[in-house]
Each structure stands twice: as C-alpha cells, then as structure tokens.
Design a protein around this motif. Structure first.
Motif, PDB file in Angstrom:
ATOM      1  N   ILE A  53       0.875  -1.197   0.000  1.00 46.04           N
ATOM      2  CA  ILE A  53       0.000   0.000   0.000  1.00 46.04           C
ATOM      3  C   ILE A  53       0.899   1.230   0.000  1.00 46.04           C
ATOM      4  N   LEU A  54       0.642   2.135  -0.951  1.00 46.48           N
ATOM      5  CA  LEU A  54       1.333   3.422  -1.033  1.00 46.48           C
ATOM      6  C   LEU A  54       0.389   4.464  -0.459  1.00 46.48           C
ATOM      7  N   MET A  55       0.733   5.094   0.708  1.00 45.33           N
ATOM      8  CA  MET A  55      -0.222   5.899   1.456  1.00 45.33           C
ATOM      9  C   MET A  55       0.388   7.236   1.881  1.00 45.33           C
ATOM     10  N   ASP A  56      -0.449   8.299   1.779  1.00 48.60           N
ATOM     11  CA  ASP A  56      -0.074   9.618   2.288  1.00 48.60           C
ATOM     12  C   ASP A  56      -0.181   9.598   3.813  1.00 48.60           C
ATOM     13  N   VAL A  57       0.739  10.322   4.485  1.00 49.47           N
ATOM     14  CA  VAL A  57       0.702  10.362   5.949  1.00 49.47           C
ATOM     15  C   VAL A  57      -0.519  11.134   6.413  1.00 49.47           C
ATOM     16  N   HIS A  58      -0.731  12.295   5.806  1.00 47.45           N
ATOM     17  CA  HIS A  58      -1.884  13.137   6.172  1.00 47.45           C
ATOM     18  C   HIS A  58      -3.013  12.874   5.174  1.00 47.45           C
ATOM     19  N   ILE A  59      -3.827  11.893   5.510  1.00 50.00           N
ATOM     20  CA  ILE A  59      -4.902  11.465   4.619  1.00 50.00           C
ATOM     21  C   ILE A  59      -6.240  11.816   5.245  1.00 50.00           C
ATOM     22  N   LYS A  60      -7.213  12.023   4.411  1.00 50.07           N
ATOM     23  CA  LYS A  60      -8.550  12.318   4.918  1.00 50.07           C
ATOM     24  C   LYS A  60      -9.142  11.069   5.586  1.00 50.07           C
ATOM     25  N   GLY A  61     -10.113  11.326   6.431  1.00 54.56           N
ATOM     26  CA  GLY A  61     -10.812  10.219   7.070  1.00 54.56           C
ATOM     27  C   GLY A  61     -10.668  10.247   8.575  1.00 54.56           C
ATOM     28  N   LEU A  63      -9.084   8.223  10.412  1.00 48.59           N
ATOM     29  CA  LEU A  63      -7.719   7.858  10.805  1.00 48.59           C
ATOM     30  C   LEU A  63      -6.732   8.508   9.853  1.00 48.59           C
ATOM     31  N   ASP A  64      -5.625   9.033  10.412  1.00 49.28           N
ATOM     32  CA  ASP A  64      -4.592   9.548   9.515  1.00 49.28           C
ATOM     33  C   ASP A  64      -3.756   8.380   8.998  1.00 49.28           C
ATOM     34  N   GLY A  65      -2.741   8.689   8.217  1.00 48.49           N
ATOM     35  CA  GLY A  65      -1.967   7.640   7.556  1.00 48.49           C
ATOM     36  C   GLY A  65      -1.265   6.697   8.517  1.00 48.49           C
ATOM     37  N   THR A  66      -0.656   7.260   9.575  1.00 44.94           N
ATOM     38  CA  THR A  66       0.081   6.400  10.518  1.00 44.94           C
ATOM     39  C   THR A  66      -0.879   5.487  11.282  1.00 44.94           C
ATOM     40  N   GLU A  67      -2.032   6.027  11.687  1.00 44.25           N
ATOM     41  CA  GLU A  67      -3.017   5.206  12.402  1.00 44.25           C
ATOM     42  C   GLU A  67      -3.591   4.113  11.494  1.00 44.25           C
ATOM     43  N   ALA A  68      -3.872   4.515  10.250  1.00 43.79           N
ATOM     44  CA  ALA A  68      -4.388   3.548   9.295  1.00 43.79           C
ATOM     45  C   ALA A  68      -3.350   2.454   9.013  1.00 43.79           C
ATOM     46  N   SER A  69      -2.068   2.831   8.961  1.00 42.91           N
ATOM     47  CA  SER A  69      -1.000   1.860   8.711  1.00 42.91           C
ATOM     48  C   SER A  69      -0.922   0.815   9.831  1.00 42.91           C
ATOM     49  N   LEU A  70      -1.031   1.264  11.092  1.00 40.77           N
ATOM     50  CA  LEU A  70      -0.996   0.346  12.222  1.00 40.77           C
ATOM     51  C   LEU A  70      -2.163  -0.636  12.178  1.00 40.77           C
ATOM     52  N   ILE A  81       4.166   1.856   2.432  1.00 42.20           N
ATOM     53  CA  ILE A  81       5.203   2.870   2.180  1.00 42.20           C
ATOM     54  C   ILE A  81       4.513   4.237   2.211  1.00 42.20           C
ATOM     55  N   PHE A  82       5.073   5.150   3.014  1.00 37.73           N
ATOM     56  CA  PHE A  82       4.476   6.489   3.132  1.00 37.73           C
ATOM     57  C   PHE A  82       4.959   7.407   2.009  1.00 37.73           C
ATOM     58  N   LEU A  83       4.018   8.246   1.536  1.00 36.54           N
ATOM     59  CA  LEU A  83       4.308   9.262   0.523  1.00 36.54           C
ATOM     60  C   LEU A  83       3.719  10.575   1.046  1.00 36.54           C
ATOM     61  N   THR A  84       4.594  11.576   1.378  1.00 37.61           N
ATOM     62  CA  THR A  84       4.104  12.779   2.059  1.00 37.61           C
ATOM     63  C   THR A  84       4.983  13.986   1.744  1.00 37.61           C
ATOM     64  N   ALA A  85       4.379  15.138   1.989  1.00 34.62           N
ATOM     65  CA  ALA A  85       5.123  16.392   1.786  1.00 34.62           C
ATOM     66  C   ALA A  85       5.739  16.863   3.093  1.00 34.62           C
ATOM     67  N   TYR A  86       5.496  16.126   4.168  1.00 35.90           N
ATOM     68  CA  TYR A  86       5.973  16.551   5.482  1.00 35.90           C
ATOM     69  C   TYR A  86       7.206  15.755   5.882  1.00 35.90           C
ATOM     70  N   ALA A  87       8.225  16.506   6.365  1.00 35.53           N
ATOM     71  CA  ALA A  87       9.463  15.864   6.791  1.00 35.53           C
ATOM     72  C   ALA A  87       9.907  16.352   8.164  1.00 35.53           C
ATOM     73  N   ASP A  88       8.968  16.920   8.929  1.00 36.18           N
ATOM     74  CA  ASP A  88       9.337  17.394  10.271  1.00 36.18           C
ATOM     75  C   ASP A  88       9.529  16.193  11.208  1.00 36.18           C
ATOM     76  N   ARG A  89      10.219  16.482  12.341  1.00 36.57           N
ATOM     77  CA  ARG A  89      10.589  15.408  13.268  1.00 36.57           C
ATOM     78  C   ARG A  89       9.370  14.674  13.828  1.00 36.57           C
ATOM     79  N   ASP A  90       8.316  15.432  14.198  1.00 32.38           N
ATOM     80  CA  ASP A  90       7.133  14.817  14.785  1.00 32.38           C
ATOM     81  C   ASP A  90       6.471  13.834  13.807  1.00 32.38           C
ATOM     82  N   THR A  91       6.349  14.278  12.546  1.00 36.37           N
ATOM     83  CA  THR A  91       5.716  13.421  11.539  1.00 36.37           C
ATOM     84  C   THR A  91       6.547  12.166  11.285  1.00 36.37           C
ATOM     85  N   ILE A  92       7.878  12.374  11.202  1.00 36.89           N
ATOM     86  CA  ILE A  92       8.761  11.216  10.960  1.00 36.89           C
ATOM     87  C   ILE A  92       8.721  10.244  12.134  1.00 36.89           C
TER      88      ILE A  92
END
Length: 620
Positions: A53-61, A63-70, A81-92
């Motif tokens: 599954i190729l998934m955005d971290v900040h996805i609508k719905g 659950l966000d991407g990380t919650e949906a991945s778990l 595999i995450f695909l995102t525009a965010y590279a901050d420490r919290d998101t990573i």
C-alpha cells in the motif's frame, strides 16, 4: 511472472492519477485508488489484498496515515510505504512507530520512488522467507521427541521445547540457571545422568551439550539435548541378563546331561541288585542300604530335571498331575527361598486335586508366586498356601466367560506384604511390568504365571490393596476321570519279557552295560554297539532280523534318526526306541520327522525302560 499489486491511498486526485500511470508503466498492477482512510477500510475486503500500500501520511478520514498503517498491519499484515510532503521530526517519529517499509518526500523523483518501492517489495519477500524459516524451525523444534533447551553463555534458559517443559513442574523458567531447573545427577559414564521428573519417576537421560555460535556475537549460548533412554537401558540390561542366563543354562544342561548318564547306571544297578533274591537273603540290611541309594538317586533325578528346566532342555508335556503332591515336593525349595523372618503355612485339601498341566510349568507357577510374595514382605510376615475344590459360582462368571461351569481345583497364595493399588491390577500380568526397583526383577514372573494358567484352561483372580497384602486365587479345571497309571503298568509288567532281537547303540560303556543287563534278564537276544558305524556293520552281518533298535538320539557323525533310517533299509520292520538327555525342541523335531513316538529320557527306571521296550515291540 505475475506483476506485484499496489493500492494507492491519496486524497489529491492529480497526484494519485500520476502515481497510477507511473506504476502501471513500470510493470506494477494498481488494484485500487482510495481518497480516504474510511474508503480504504470500507472496500479492502471487496477485492484481493495488494502486495503493498502506497499511502499519504496526512490522509482524509477518521484515521490519519500512521493510524491507518498500524490498523492495516494488525488486521491484514499488508506492508505500507508512506508518501508525504511533510518531513518534520514529529511526523517522521510518528511514521516510524507504524513500521513503514519506506518514506518518500513529495515532490518525489520518479526514479527514486520506483527504487524505494522495489526495495520495499524485496524486503517483504525476505521477511516472508524469514518467517517461513522461523515457522519451520519452530515446528521442528517443538516436534523433537527429545527435550531441547537453549541457554545463553551463562547457562540461563532462553527457550525450551514442549518435551522439556513437560519434564519440570515450573513454568516461569526464562533466564533461570539450567542446573537449578534440571537437577541432573550425572553418571560416571560421561553423557548420562539421572533425573526425577515432575511425576516423581527417575529417568535415565543421555545428555548432549553443543555450543551455539551466533553470528558476530561474543556471547554464544548452548543447546542442551536430553534423551530419555530409561526403557532402552532397561531392555539392554535385560538382554545382558538373558544372555548370561542362557550361558549358565547351557552349562547347567551340559552338567545335567553327564549326570543323567551316571544316574542311569546307579539306578539300574540298584534295581538289578534288589531283584536278586539270593543276594538280598544274605544280608537283611543290604536291602535297606540299596533302597537308600535308590531313593537318593531319585532325588538326584529331580535335581537334574530342575537343571534341565532352568536350561530349557526339559521335555514339556501336559499330563494328569496331583497339585497337592507338587506343593509337598517343593517344600524343601520353599525353605531355601523364604528367609527366617517370614513364616510360610501350607494347608492342603484332602480331596483329589488332579489337573491337566505340565508338571514343570506347575512348579514354575508355584515358585514364581512364592517369590513374588516373599519380595512383597520387607520383614516379619507370613505367606499362606492352600488348595481347595471350588464349584462354579455366578460371581466368577466375569472371569470364567467361555470356560463353562464345573469343578475347579483352587490354588491360593496369600501374603501380608505391601500389596498393590487398584490402578495397576490390570497391568500386573503384563510382560516387563514390575513394581520393584530397577535391577530387582525382570517383570516376567507374573506374566509367565498368567500365560501358563491361560494355556492350561484356568484363570486367575487377584485381590489386593496397598498395605493389605496380596491374594492370588488360581482356578484349574479339575480332572475327575483320571486313569491311574499303575493299572496299565501292571498289565504290561506281566508281558514285558520276550525273545526278540534288540540292537542297543550307546556311547557310554556303563549305560550300555546296564541296558544289556536289563534286557538279558528279560530273555531278549541283545546285540550291543558303541557307535552308529559299528551298529550298521553288525546289522549287515546278523542272520536274524533286528526287531528293535535302541539308540541315543544324538551321536557323533550320525544322529539316531539317520541310524534308524539306515537300519530300516536293511530290516524294513524294525522299530526304534530313542533315548536322550538333550534339548526338547530338537527331540520333538527329530521324532516328528520319523513319526516315532517311542522315547525315554535318561535317567530312567529299569522297570519303566523294560516296559517301554515291550510297548515299542508291540506297536504297529
């Protein structure tokens, strides 16, 4: 080759379409495009699960991407595999906690994207192989029949298979010292030891300790393998014991063979002297002296029979036997078997106790049961032996079953020893089952008793409980119409003389001499030969036909049966009487070859010998 399937979860339609075209062009199969986590979970069971599954971290719905991945990993174990525009420490950091197989930053380089996807798919395949091998190891490890324990370099337990777990009462053993959990008493024989399992039974173990070499590790552990060899060790000891007993039996049989020849001569001369009235009239005390020698010789005959029984060389055949007489005859053996602190009481019925059984087997039953009772008494006890006549009773119907009703001769032996529990009543007659300590018994005594009783048409009733002694009731079918042997013997005694020609073939000079004396006294014409060759030559020279051949069954070069065949070619009507002290199995086989039933075993009573000679001559 089937292309790998990928599901895209992306809420930006342009990005999702661009990804789909790139992946399809690169040889992947896009199974679905979902624009929210809610759509993903609503539809994921409606189609085949993808490989990735190729998934955005900040996805609508919801659950966000990380919650949906778990949730995906937990429910379906599909890699993400995450695909995102965010590279901050919290998101990573949050993304790392959902165990992704890759993290791609938008805007992405198409080449790098495909490389990360390919590497992710390769890792997935490697993980599947690792999992397959782990399952293979686990299945193999858990199915090993031996106890296997893996410890670290300090001998602290890390893993155990189910067999090892079943040996100990403890459950929480992780990181505990091996020797504390498995308290093994090592034998002087390296690689063996003794261990008391959680059931309280002592086990003999074969112990192996192999070093476990972990890759790039200085703290390698050990693999312990504990093999339960209790039964093989027991069977090995029984084999050694049986081989030893076989060797002793051969020696006993050889001694008995030579001794029987001597007894034949002694008993023969005693009989001849007693029959000499003129000699007996010279000294009245001479008769009692000769009778003393004869009585002692008869006791020696019983001794040789015991030796032959021990060496398995006694001829076994069922016949009418008086149970009371057998018990009385064994009284001297009881005294030797039973220590002074154990009292033995014998109470025999006055009624007829005739049964049909091999007398040797009957002695075996009585002695085995007496020994069994003796071993059940530690000190100061008593054994009761009795016989009685028992009628068929309804409460024995479960024991008798197909044997029908009627009279039984009841043999009872009872002790006040330790007894046995109800749980092992059904096992007590099994071969090799024993309640004694290892090395204290073969476990064959009672199974032998059971087999003999069954073969004789009888049955056993066992009554016992712990600390209340043991009582064996053995029921033998009673013989009411036994024919007294002295009737037929008396008839033959008046007919045992004759004038036929008899050829006697016997190596032992003194045995041959006593045979000649007995036969000459009965007015037979006797030719003697010391071996088979001489017998054949004499047969060819004699003018009158030989009517009876008396030969030892076992002789050098030519056996008694072969000699009978050769004499039979010269005199077709010749009959044969075999003598021997040798092995019962061989005797049976040899006699069956010729269908000859005339056989007398040494040592023999002269009167019995002359009667059998007459019977052999008169047979068809």
């Amino acid at each position: 080759m089937t292309p790998k399937s990928i599901l895209i979860v992306e809420d930006e339609a342009v990005v999702a379409l661009d990804l789909s075209l790139l992946l399809e062009k690169s040889g992947y199969r896009v199974t679905r495009i979902c624009n929210s986590s809610d759509q993903l979970f609503d539809e994921i069971n409606c189609f085949s699960h993808p490989d990735l599954i190729l998934m955005d971290v900040h996805i609508k719905g919801s659950l966000d991407g990380t919650e949906a991945s778990l949730k995906i990993k937990k429910l379906y174990n599909i890699p993400v595999i995450f695909l995102t525009a965010y590279a901050d420490r919290d998101t990573i950091t949050k993304a790392k906690n959902s165990y992704p197989y890759g993290y791609i930053i938008k805007p992405y380089d198409k080449r790098k994207l495909l490389i990360i996807i390919e590497m992710g798919l390769n890792i997935i395949e490697l993980e599947k192989e690792v999992k397959r091998r782990e399952e293979l190891f686990s299945t193999t490890f858990n199915s090993i029949a031996d106890a296997v324990i893996i410890t670290d370099s300090n001998n602290r337990i890390q893993y155990m298979n189910p067999v090892a777990e079943a040996m100990i009462p403890e459950t929480a053993v992780l990181d505990r010292i091996f020797s504390e959990i498995f308290q093994i008493k090592f034998d002087q024989n390296a690689g063996r030891g003794f261990f008391i399992d959680k059931a309280g039974k002592e086990k003999t173990l074969e112990i192996k300790k192999n070093k476990l070499n972990e890759l790039h590790s200085q703290n390698s552990g050990y693999v312990w393998t504990l093999t339960d060899i209790t039964i093989p060790v027991f069977l090995e000891s029984q084999l050694r014991e049986s081989q030893k007993m076989e060797a002793v039996g051969r020696l006993a049989g050889g001694i008995a063979h030579d001794f029987n020849n001597l007894l034949t001569v002694i008993m023969g001369y005693c009989s001849l002297i007693l029959d000499n009235g003129e000699l007996m009239s010279l000294d009245e005390s001479l008769k009692s002296d000769i009778l003393g020698i004869q009585t002692t010789s008869q006791k020696a005959v019983k001794l040789t029979k015991q030796l032959l029984t021990f060496s398995s060389n006694q001829v076994h055949s069922p016949r009418h036997v008086n149970l009371n007489e057998v018990v009385r005859d064994l009284d001297g053996i009881f005294i030797k078997l039973i220590p002074d602190d154990i009292q033995i009481n014998v109470n025999l019925t006055d009624e007829n106790t005739i049964i049909n059984i091999d007398p040797v087997h009957l002695e075996q039953i009585v002695i085995n049961l007496v020994v069994n009772s003796r071993d059940a008494i530690f000190t100061n006890g008593q054994i009761e032996i009795s016989t009685a006549i028992s009628q068929y009773k309804d409460h024995y119907s479960n024991l008798i079953k197909h044997k029908g009703g009627g009279d039984f001769v009841l043999f009872t032996i009872e002790d006040d020893g330790i007894g046995i529990s109800e749980e092992i009543h059904s096992k007590i007659f099994e071969p090799f089952f024993s309640t004694k300590k290892i090395g204290k018994g073969t476990g064959l005594g009672l199974s032998t008793v059971y087999g003999i009783v069954q073969n004789s048409g009888g049955f056993i009733d066992l009554q016992s409980s712990p600390d209340k002694g043991c009582k064996f009731n053995i029921y033998f079918p009673r013989v009411l119409d036994a024919i007294p042997e002295d009737i037929s013997t008396a008839v033959l005694k008046n007919q045992d003389a004759g004038k036929e020609i008899i050829l006697v073939v016997e190596e032992d000079e003194f045995v041959r001499s006593i045979m000649m004396r007995i036969l000459n006294k009965k007015n037979y014409s006797v030719i003697e030969a010391k071996n088979a060759g001489e017998a054949i030559i004499l047969s060819e020279k004699t003018e009158r036909p030989i009517e009876l051949l008396i030969t030892d069954l076992f002789m050098p070069l030519i056996s008694g049966v072969e000699l009978s065949n050769r004499i039979g070619r010269i005199f077709p009507d010749v009959r044969t009487l075999y003598t021997s002290t040798h092995n019962q199995e061989t005797i049976k086989d040899e006699i069956l070859i010729k269908s000859v039933l005339n056989f007398i075993q040494k040592p023999f009573d002269p009167e019995d010998f002359s009667l059998l000679v007459r019977k052999s001559l008169d047979s068809n």
